[in-house]
Design a protein around this motif. Structure first.
Motif, PDB file in Angstrom:
ATOM      1  N   LYS A 101       0.800  -1.228   0.000  1.00 30.74           N
ATOM      2  CA  LYS A 101       0.000   0.000   0.000  1.00 30.74           C
ATOM      3  C   LYS A 101       0.831   1.276   0.000  1.00 30.74           C
ATOM      4  CE  LYS A 101      -3.918  -2.300   0.500  1.00 30.74           C
ATOM      5  NZ  LYS A 101      -4.942  -2.353  -0.548  1.00 30.74           N
ATOM      6  N   ARG A 102       2.015   1.250   0.635  1.00 27.53           N
ATOM      7  CA  ARG A 102       2.755   2.490   0.857  1.00 27.53           C
ATOM      8  C   ARG A 102       3.625   2.904  -0.328  1.00 27.53           C
ATOM      9  NH1 ARG A 102       5.476  -1.520   3.544  1.00 27.53           N
ATOM     10  NH2 ARG A 102       7.706  -1.744   3.067  1.00 27.53           N
ATOM     11  N   ILE A 103       3.772   2.035  -1.328  1.00 28.25           N
ATOM     12  CA  ILE A 103       4.600   2.387  -2.473  1.00 28.25           C
ATOM     13  C   ILE A 103       3.721   2.599  -3.709  1.00 28.25           C
ATOM     14  CG2 ILE A 103       6.565   1.117  -1.519  1.00 28.25           C
ATOM     15  CD1 ILE A 103       6.057  -1.093  -3.553  1.00 28.25           C
ATOM     16  N   SER A 104       4.327   3.104  -4.758  1.00 28.21           N
ATOM     17  CA  SER A 104       3.560   3.460  -5.945  1.00 28.21           C
ATOM     18  C   SER A 104       3.071   2.231  -6.696  1.00 28.21           C
ATOM     19  CB  SER A 104       4.416   4.308  -6.888  1.00 28.21           C
ATOM     20  OG  SER A 104       5.447   3.519  -7.467  1.00 28.21           O
ATOM     21  N   LEU A 105       2.073   2.457  -7.516  1.00 29.14           N
ATOM     22  CA  LEU A 105       1.573   1.399  -8.391  1.00 29.14           C
ATOM     23  C   LEU A 105       2.693   0.879  -9.281  1.00 29.14           C
ATOM     24  CD1 LEU A 105      -0.696  -0.245  -9.760  1.00 29.14           C
ATOM     25  CD2 LEU A 105      -1.154   1.764 -11.182  1.00 29.14           C
ATOM     26  N   TYR A 106       3.473   1.773  -9.848  1.00 25.33           N
ATOM     27  CA  TYR A 106       4.592   1.394 -10.722  1.00 25.33           C
ATOM     28  C   TYR A 106       5.575   0.479  -9.989  1.00 25.33           C
ATOM     29  CZ  TYR A 106       8.920   2.028 -13.420  1.00 25.33           C
ATOM     30  OH  TYR A 106      10.081   1.837 -14.128  1.00 25.33           O
ATOM     31  N   SER A 107       5.936   0.837  -8.740  1.00 24.78           N
ATOM     32  CA  SER A 107       6.863   0.015  -7.973  1.00 24.78           C
ATOM     33  C   SER A 107       6.272  -1.352  -7.675  1.00 24.78           C
ATOM     34  CB  SER A 107       7.244   0.726  -6.674  1.00 24.78           C
ATOM     35  OG  SER A 107       7.931   1.935  -6.944  1.00 24.78           O
ATOM     36  N   ALA A 145      -2.042   3.175 -16.811  1.00 21.94           N
ATOM     37  CA  ALA A 145      -0.713   3.786 -16.825  1.00 21.94           C
ATOM     38  C   ALA A 145      -0.717   5.186 -16.214  1.00 21.94           C
ATOM     39  CB  ALA A 145      -0.176   3.833 -18.252  1.00 21.94           C
ATOM     40  N   GLN A 146      -1.840   5.888 -16.321  1.00 21.30           N
ATOM     41  CA  GLN A 146      -1.908   7.254 -15.793  1.00 21.30           C
ATOM     42  C   GLN A 146      -1.808   7.310 -14.278  1.00 21.30           C
ATOM     43  OE1 GLN A 146      -4.329   5.484 -17.163  1.00 21.30           O
ATOM     44  NE2 GLN A 146      -6.396   6.250 -16.682  1.00 21.30           N
ATOM     45  N   TYR A 147      -1.955   6.173 -13.613  1.00 21.67           N
ATOM     46  CA  TYR A 147      -1.870   6.127 -12.161  1.00 21.67           C
ATOM     47  C   TYR A 147      -0.544   5.544 -11.676  1.00 21.67           C
ATOM     48  CZ  TYR A 147      -6.897   6.681 -12.814  1.00 21.67           C
ATOM     49  OH  TYR A 147      -8.132   7.142 -13.206  1.00 21.67           O
ATOM     50  N   ALA A 148       0.429   5.430 -12.549  1.00 21.78           N
ATOM     51  CA  ALA A 148       1.693   4.759 -12.213  1.00 21.78           C
ATOM     52  C   ALA A 148       2.352   5.340 -10.971  1.00 21.78           C
ATOM     53  CB  ALA A 148       2.654   4.825 -13.399  1.00 21.78           C
ATOM     54  N   GLY A 149       2.304   6.662 -10.795  1.00 21.31           N
ATOM     55  CA  GLY A 149       2.970   7.293  -9.669  1.00 21.31           C
ATOM     56  C   GLY A 149       2.148   7.353  -8.408  1.00 21.31           C
ATOM     57  N   ASN A 150       0.900   6.937  -8.450  1.00 18.56           N
ATOM     58  CA  ASN A 150       0.035   6.980  -7.266  1.00 18.56           C
ATOM     59  C   ASN A 150       0.368   5.859  -6.292  1.00 18.56           C
ATOM     60  OD1 ASN A 150      -1.209   8.666  -9.208  1.00 18.56           O
ATOM     61  ND2 ASN A 150      -3.205   8.369  -8.280  1.00 18.56           N
ATOM     62  N   ARG A 151       0.292   6.175  -5.010  1.00 13.79           N
ATOM     63  CA  ARG A 151       0.442   5.126  -4.007  1.00 13.79           C
ATOM     64  C   ARG A 151      -0.702   4.123  -4.156  1.00 13.79           C
ATOM     65  NH1 ARG A 151       1.043   7.511   1.882  1.00 13.79           N
ATOM     66  NH2 ARG A 151       1.008   5.268   2.313  1.00 13.79           N
ATOM     67  N   GLY A 163      -3.676  -3.604 -11.304  1.00 17.37           N
ATOM     68  CA  GLY A 163      -2.250  -3.514 -11.009  1.00 17.37           C
ATOM     69  C   GLY A 163      -1.652  -4.868 -10.688  1.00 17.37           C
ATOM     70  N   ALA A 164      -2.401  -5.692  -9.955  1.00 18.95           N
ATOM     71  CA  ALA A 164      -1.928  -7.041  -9.643  1.00 18.95           C
ATOM     72  C   ALA A 164      -1.782  -7.877 -10.912  1.00 18.95           C
ATOM     73  CB  ALA A 164      -2.887  -7.714  -8.669  1.00 18.95           C
ATOM     74  N   ILE A 165      -2.688  -7.676 -11.853  1.00 16.40           N
ATOM     75  CA  ILE A 165      -2.594  -8.394 -13.128  1.00 16.40           C
ATOM     76  C   ILE A 165      -1.391  -7.897 -13.926  1.00 16.40           C
ATOM     77  CG2 ILE A 165      -3.757  -8.822 -15.328  1.00 16.40           C
ATOM     78  CD1 ILE A 165      -6.421  -8.636 -13.772  1.00 16.40           C
ATOM     79  N   ALA A 166      -1.143  -6.579 -13.901  1.00 16.92           N
ATOM     80  CA  ALA A 166       0.032  -6.021 -14.583  1.00 16.92           C
ATOM     81  C   ALA A 166       1.313  -6.598 -13.990  1.00 16.92           C
ATOM     82  CB  ALA A 166       0.029  -4.499 -14.471  1.00 16.92           C
ATOM     83  N   ARG A 167       1.348  -6.779 -12.686  1.00 13.94           N
ATOM     84  CA  ARG A 167       2.523  -7.378 -12.035  1.00 13.94           C
ATOM     85  C   ARG A 167       2.769  -8.796 -12.548  1.00 13.94           C
ATOM     86  NH1 ARG A 167       1.773  -7.462  -5.834  1.00 13.94           N
ATOM     87  NH2 ARG A 167       0.220  -9.016  -6.447  1.00 13.94           N
ATOM     88  N   ALA A 168       1.691  -9.543 -12.755  1.00 16.94           N
ATOM     89  CA  ALA A 168       1.827 -10.902 -13.297  1.00 16.94           C
ATOM     90  C   ALA A 168       2.376 -10.872 -14.718  1.00 16.94           C
ATOM     91  CB  ALA A 168       0.479 -11.615 -13.271  1.00 16.94           C
ATOM     92  N   LEU A 169       2.015  -9.844 -15.488  1.00 18.98           N
ATOM     93  CA  LEU A 169       2.540  -9.717 -16.848  1.00 18.98           C
ATOM     94  C   LEU A 169       4.042  -9.434 -16.826  1.00 18.98           C
ATOM     95  CD1 LEU A 169      -0.280  -7.638 -18.604  1.00 18.98           C
ATOM     96  CD2 LEU A 169       0.115 -10.108 -18.698  1.00 18.98           C
ATOM     97  N   VAL A 170       4.475  -8.568 -15.912  1.00 23.09           N
ATOM     98  CA  VAL A 170       5.905  -8.288 -15.782  1.00 23.09           C
ATOM     99  C   VAL A 170       6.648  -9.547 -15.348  1.00 23.09           C
ATOM    100  CG1 VAL A 170       7.629  -6.959 -14.478  1.00 23.09           C
ATOM    101  CG2 VAL A 170       5.570  -5.836 -15.344  1.00 23.09           C
ATOM    102  N   GLN A 171       6.022 -10.324 -14.525  1.00 17.94           N
ATOM    103  CA  GLN A 171       6.603 -11.588 -14.077  1.00 17.94           C
ATOM    104  C   GLN A 171       6.820 -12.544 -15.248  1.00 17.94           C
ATOM    105  OE1 GLN A 171       4.248 -13.467 -10.988  1.00 17.94           O
ATOM    106  NE2 GLN A 171       5.013 -15.497 -11.536  1.00 17.94           N
ATOM    107  N   GLY A 172       6.050 -12.361 -16.312  1.00 15.56           N
ATOM    108  CA  GLY A 172       6.119 -13.285 -17.436  1.00 15.56           C
ATOM    109  C   GLY A 172       5.330 -14.552 -17.183  1.00 15.56           C
ATOM    110  N   ALA A 173       4.280 -14.434 -16.394  1.00 12.88           N
ATOM    111  CA  ALA A 173       3.486 -15.600 -16.007  1.00 12.88           C
ATOM    112  C   ALA A 173       2.844 -16.263 -17.221  1.00 12.88           C
ATOM    113  CB  ALA A 173       2.406 -15.189 -15.009  1.00 12.88           C
ATOM    114  N   ARG A 174       2.913 -17.574 -17.260  1.00 13.78           N
ATOM    115  CA  ARG A 174       2.264 -18.346 -18.315  1.00 13.78           C
ATOM    116  C   ARG A 174       0.816 -18.657 -17.954  1.00 13.78           C
ATOM    117  NH1 ARG A 174       6.021 -23.405 -19.143  1.00 13.78           N
ATOM    118  NH2 ARG A 174       4.740 -23.685 -20.996  1.00 13.78           N
ATOM    119  N   ALA A 175       0.503 -18.510 -16.681  1.00  9.25           N
ATOM    120  CA  ALA A 175      -0.862 -18.744 -16.209  1.00  9.25           C
ATOM    121  C   ALA A 175      -1.178 -17.745 -15.109  1.00  9.25           C
ATOM    122  CB  ALA A 175      -1.018 -20.171 -15.675  1.00  9.25           C
ATOM    123  N   ILE A 176      -2.439 -17.390 -14.998  1.00  8.09           N
ATOM    124  CA  ILE A 176      -2.922 -16.550 -13.909  1.00  8.09           C
ATOM    125  C   ILE A 176      -3.953 -17.341 -13.123  1.00  8.09           C
ATOM    126  CG2 ILE A 176      -4.274 -14.501 -13.320  1.00  8.09           C
ATOM    127  CD1 ILE A 176      -2.969 -13.055 -15.642  1.00  8.09           C
TER     128      ILE A 176
END
Length: 266
Positions: A101-107, A145-151, A163-176
């Motif tokens: 919660k305390r860090i940005s969406l991007y982080s 993407a417009q909320y990348a800097g928001n906590r 955002g959680a789904i975007a994190r899975a994409l960065v992970q390179g997940a083959r399944a969700i």
């Protein structure tokens, strides 16, 4: 690995909590590229099955084996030595978003890259430029993407879940694997999240297994449904086969009123 290797293979899974047997010899196979809804009343075992499949919950010692894309997750109630490698292939989406919660969406989204880098680099935040670009691309993909800097704490539930789904994409997940991902969301946000999961499945070939209380979402967005009741699978087939009679069998007579209000499934 063969193209026919299941994305998920669970064989003879038993799980007991105290005196309650949550899963009773359950077996499930999900092929790569499928989108599957796990449905059933509260306490039926659907969330337990998803967590055992991901190695987040151990099964009883009387159980068989669970595998992800051929990699063993656990056997006879013991996690495999290679469970971390197996888990790295899936992104797990929780009902309560599970963002920091305390860090940005991007982080938060960048965290998905940690599994590909040395621990010391992750500790000091030395992410590669390619991973930073991937994080922004993922946020663009899920439409926030417009909320990348928001906590994360300042985002709506729907935005956090995307955002959680975007994190899975960065992970390179083959399944969700998504455990009640829309239970805490308003109807508009719920539709957006389910539509996004369906698009990732159709366009990217990502395997999706999602537990749902809302049968109408399963009917609209998933091609296959697996219904559990009292720790056992009582239906496994196309969502088109979820007739009124079948749903009453799954949920009981108290579901008749809901069916009458929402309309009888095809």
């Amino acid at each position: 690995m063969s193209e026919t290797t299941p994305a998920l293979l669970a064989e003879n899974i038993n799980v007991t909590f105290g005196t309650t047997q949550a899963l009773k010899g359950v077996s499930l196979t999900v092929a790569p590229g499928e989108i599957v809804a796990l449905i059933g009343p509260s306490g039926s075992g659907k969330s337990t099955l998803l967590r055992v499949s991901a190695g987040l919950q151990t099964a009883d010692s009387s159980s068989g084996v669970t595998r992800l894309f051929g990699d063993r997750v656990q056997e006879a109630g013991k996690l495999s030595r290679g469970v971390r490698r197996a888990r790295a292939q899936i992104g797990f989406i929780f009902q309560q978003f599970n963002l920091v919660k305390r860090i940005s969406l991007y982080s938060n989204v960048l965290i998905g890259a940690l599994g590909r880098m040395p621990t010391w680099k992750g500790v000091i935040g030395r992410f590669a430029s390619a991973d930073r670009k991937k994080a922004m691309d993922a946020l663009e993909r899920v439409g926030i993407a417009q909320y990348a800097g928001n906590r994360a704490a300042n985002l709506s539930g729907g935005q956090q879940q995307r955002g959680a789904i975007a994190r899975a994409l960065v992970q390179g997940a083959r399944a969700i694997f998504a455990d009640e991902p829309i239970a805490s969301l308003d109807p508009v946000s719920a539709r957006n999240v389910m539509r996004l999961l369906a698009e990732l499945n159709e366009q990217d070939g990502i395997t999706v297994v999602v537990t749902l209380h809302q049968v109408d979402y399963a009917l609209k967005y998933c091609k296959r449904a697996v219904a559990l009741k009292d720790g056992e699978i009582i239906y496994d087939g196309p969502t088109g086969g979820l007739t009124r009679e079948r749903l009453i069998e799954i949920y009981g007579d108290e579901y008749i009123g809901v069916l009458d209000e929402e309309g009888e499934p095809a």
